[in-house]
Enzyme design. Structure first.
Site, PDB file in Angstrom:
ATOM      1  NE  ARG A  75      36.112  31.791  47.013  1.00  0.00           N
ATOM      2  CZ  ARG A  75      37.072  32.622  46.805  1.00  0.00           C
ATOM      3  NH1 ARG A  75      36.907  33.732  46.303  1.00  0.00           N
ATOM      4  NH2 ARG A  75      38.267  32.284  47.304  1.00  0.00           N
ATOM      5  CG  HIS A 119      40.987  35.199  51.031  1.00  0.00           C
ATOM      6  ND1 HIS A 119      40.052  35.037  50.122  1.00  0.00           N
ATOM      7  CD2 HIS A 119      41.507  36.376  50.705  1.00  0.00           C
ATOM      8  CE1 HIS A 119      40.099  35.949  49.272  1.00  0.00           C
ATOM      9  NE2 HIS A 119      40.943  36.719  49.437  1.00  0.00           N
ATOM     10  CD  GLU A 164      43.210  36.254  44.148  1.00  0.00           C
ATOM     11  OE1 GLU A 164      43.828  36.814  44.898  1.00  0.00           O
ATOM     12  OE2 GLU A 164      42.245  36.474  43.476  1.00  0.00           O
ATOM     13  CG  ASN A 290      39.529  34.227  42.481  1.00  0.00           C
ATOM     14  OD1 ASN A 290      38.683  33.461  42.396  1.00  0.00           O
ATOM     15  ND2 ASN A 290      40.079  34.413  43.457  1.00  0.00           N
ATOM     16  CE1 TYR A 292      38.784  41.225  41.374  1.00  0.00           C
ATOM     17  CE2 TYR A 292      39.734  39.297  41.213  1.00  0.00           C
ATOM     18  CZ  TYR A 292      39.019  40.095  41.845  1.00  0.00           C
ATOM     19  OH  TYR A 292      38.284  39.683  43.195  1.00  0.00           O
ATOM     20  CD  GLU A 344      38.409  36.789  44.952  1.00  0.00           C
ATOM     21  OE1 GLU A 344      39.094  37.661  44.432  1.00  0.00           O
ATOM     22  OE2 GLU A 344      38.749  36.105  45.877  1.00  0.00           O
TER      23      GLU A 344
HETATM   24  O1  IFM Z   1      40.217  41.724  47.571  1.00  0.00           O
HETATM   25  C1  IFM Z   1      40.893  41.199  46.839  1.00  0.00           C
HETATM   26  C2  IFM Z   1      40.694  39.440  47.299  1.00  0.00           C
HETATM   27  O2  IFM Z   1      40.820  39.333  48.566  1.00  0.00           O
HETATM   28  C3  IFM Z   1      41.476  38.545  46.426  1.00  0.00           C
HETATM   29  N1  IFM Z   1      41.164  38.755  45.021  1.00  0.00           N
HETATM   30  C4  IFM Z   1      41.243  40.128  44.556  1.00  0.00           C
HETATM   31  C5  IFM Z   1      40.385  40.996  45.096  1.00  0.00           C
HETATM   32  C6  IFM Z   1      40.590  42.344  44.659  1.00  0.00           C
HETATM   33  O3  IFM Z   1      41.702  42.805  44.655  1.00  0.00           O
END
Ligand code: IFM
Length: 451
Positions: A75, A119, A164, A290, A292, A344
């Site tokens: 990606r 992005h 995002e 995405n 985290y 992500e």
């Molecule tokens: O590096 C970023 C990415 O560009 C977008 N999502 C979160 C990642 C980590 O912060």
């Protein structure tokens, strides 16, 4: 044992400004991130993406690197100002050629390309005309999207409109931590609306080209946990989820903004035209998620913090894999989802190159990855249709306002020499994919013998 299906997509992810460098080469126009990084005080280590990982010149070597991880997908994003320097008007053929060569190389290695159009790197010329605060930008974006789909639609596995949009809206216009550095929550809301509208217009423009590639959007999402069962914590957690997750999901899947979030803003400040929701609510071929960490909400002073049983990343983000299961199952219950891709998921670790062994033992990242893959399986077992997983990121890169201080990669980058070294987590990922493939090959063989 791997319970992922045979045809699961295994990938790694990057984005243009974070890796390409070559900021002023072959006709690329400046983007808002060039302006932002060149503004003193905006980036923690004072760095820019002028060189980054020098991927623009090293893309062949990087595709070899991707292939060496045994993934079947990659990606990446297109830098809008590389292919259209001012965001409207002339196309830059040299820019398109770069991506065309990248696609050829990926396809030759049997790696499916998954392309993201935006992005965060808006052409600066469009920012000068109002950027995402201007409705005109939504039309320019749709025009750009259609051109990319026309040129590359037959060679990419998918095209995502935005990555995002919450970040562009909130961090770019609400808090000012990201480009273009505006700090006004009212502007941020209008920007979010234009981003959603531009997504819907772009989808329609791309469909009109007749492309058969899969079209969708990538949203950053999290479940929201209330620190206690107090009415205040629970109410604030609910509102936070409405303002961050449902704010993007509801217009796309239900054709309106969430009532709870609307009730907390002065609606006279949000300009919505007739038909906007009709344009936004376009059928999607996939949803990119995405993930985290979770968001933890406490109304106490000082606020309660999550316990963090599994620790925290170098960004200070809690490792909370259950949140991935909770998030996906919650979305599945609330919306009629198209196939989902985890576009992500990753962790920043203060990696050190071991001078003796020449390797990087990033066991914290391997542990994060393993636990999140387990959490993903748990969501799939509860009925969520997940088709793929992309680790963020292929390699260490320019981490926005943290500059080069934070490392998310499976591949270590020595920025002085641009040497790449696969970390322990990358080796683990390769072995995981290998054993997954071997398992399916064995199953198929056994089935062919018993058939
Ligand atoms: O590096 C970023 C990415 O560009 C977008 N999502 C979160 C990642 C980590 O912060």
């Amino acid at each position: 044992m791997s319970k992922f299906p045979n045809n699961f997509t295994w990938g790694v992810a990057t984005s243009a400004y974070q890796i390409e460098g070559a900021a002023a080469e072959d006709g690329r126009g400046p983007s808002i991130w060039d302006t932002f990084t060149n503004t003193p005080g905006k980036i923690i280590d004072g760095s820019t993406g002028d060189v980054a990982c020098d991927h623009y010149h090293r893309y062949q070597e990087d595709v070899e690197l991707i292939a060496s991880l045994h993934v079947n997908a990659y990606r990446f994003s297109v830098s809008w100002s590389r292919v259209q320097p001012t965001g409207s008007g002339e196309w830059n053929e040299a820019g398109f050629q770069f991506y065309s060569k990248l696609l050829d190389q990926l396809i030759a290695k049997n790696i499916q390309p998954h392309l993201t159009l935006y992005h965060w790197d808006l052409p600066q010329a469009l920012q000068d005309q109002g950027g995402w605060l201007s409705r005109d930008t939504t039309q320019h974006f749709a025009h750009y999207a259609a051109e990319v789909a026309r040129r590359f639609g037959d060679r990419v596995a998918s095209i995502a409109t935005h990555n995002e949009p919450w970040c562009t809206s909130v961090l770019g216009h609400g808090t000012g931590q990201f480009a273009p550095g505006m700090a006004d929550p009212v502007l941020a809301i209008q920007v979010s609306h234009h981003l959603l509208l531009s997504h819907g217009l772009a989808l329609q423009a791309m469909r009109a080209t007749g492309t058969k590639t899969k079209l969708g959007i990538v949203l950053n999402q999290w479940p929201v946990t209330a620190a206690t069962d107090s009415a205040e914590d629970l109410a604030k957690a609910k509102l936070e989820y409405a303002q961050s997750v449902q704010w993007y999901m509801d217009p796309i899947f239900k054709g309106h903004y969430p009532a709870l979030a609307l009730a907390h803003l002065d609606q006279s400040l949000l300009l919505i035209h007739e038909n906007d929701f009709k344009n936004i609510q376009q059928p999607l071929d996939f949803l990119g998620v995405n993930y985290y960490t979770r968001t933890f909400i406490s109304t106490e002073h000082p606020p309660r913090k999550p316990e963090g049983k599994l620790g925290f990343s170098d960004m200070g983000w809690e490792t909370y894999p259950d949140g991935l299961t909770d998030l996906l199952v919650g979305l599945h219950q609330e919306y009629t989802l198209p196939p989902v891709y985890i576009t992500e998921n990753g962790i920043a670790v203060a990696d050190q190159l071991n001078k003796d062994s020449g390797g990087i033992d990033d066991h914290q990242r391997t542990d994060y990855l393993r636990r999140h893959l387990d959490a993903l399986q748990a969501a799939m077992q509860q009925g969520v249709d997940v088709r793929g997983y992309f680790y963020w990121s292929l390699m260490d890169n320019f981490e926005w306002n943290s500059g080069y201080a934070k490392r998310f990669g499976m591949v270590y980058v020595d920025y002085a020499t641009q040497q790449r070294t696969v970390k322990g987590s990358g080796i683990w990922y390769r072995q995981f994919i290998d054993s997954h493939m071997a398992l399916h090959a064995t199953r198929e063989y056994a089935q062919s013998k018993t058939a």
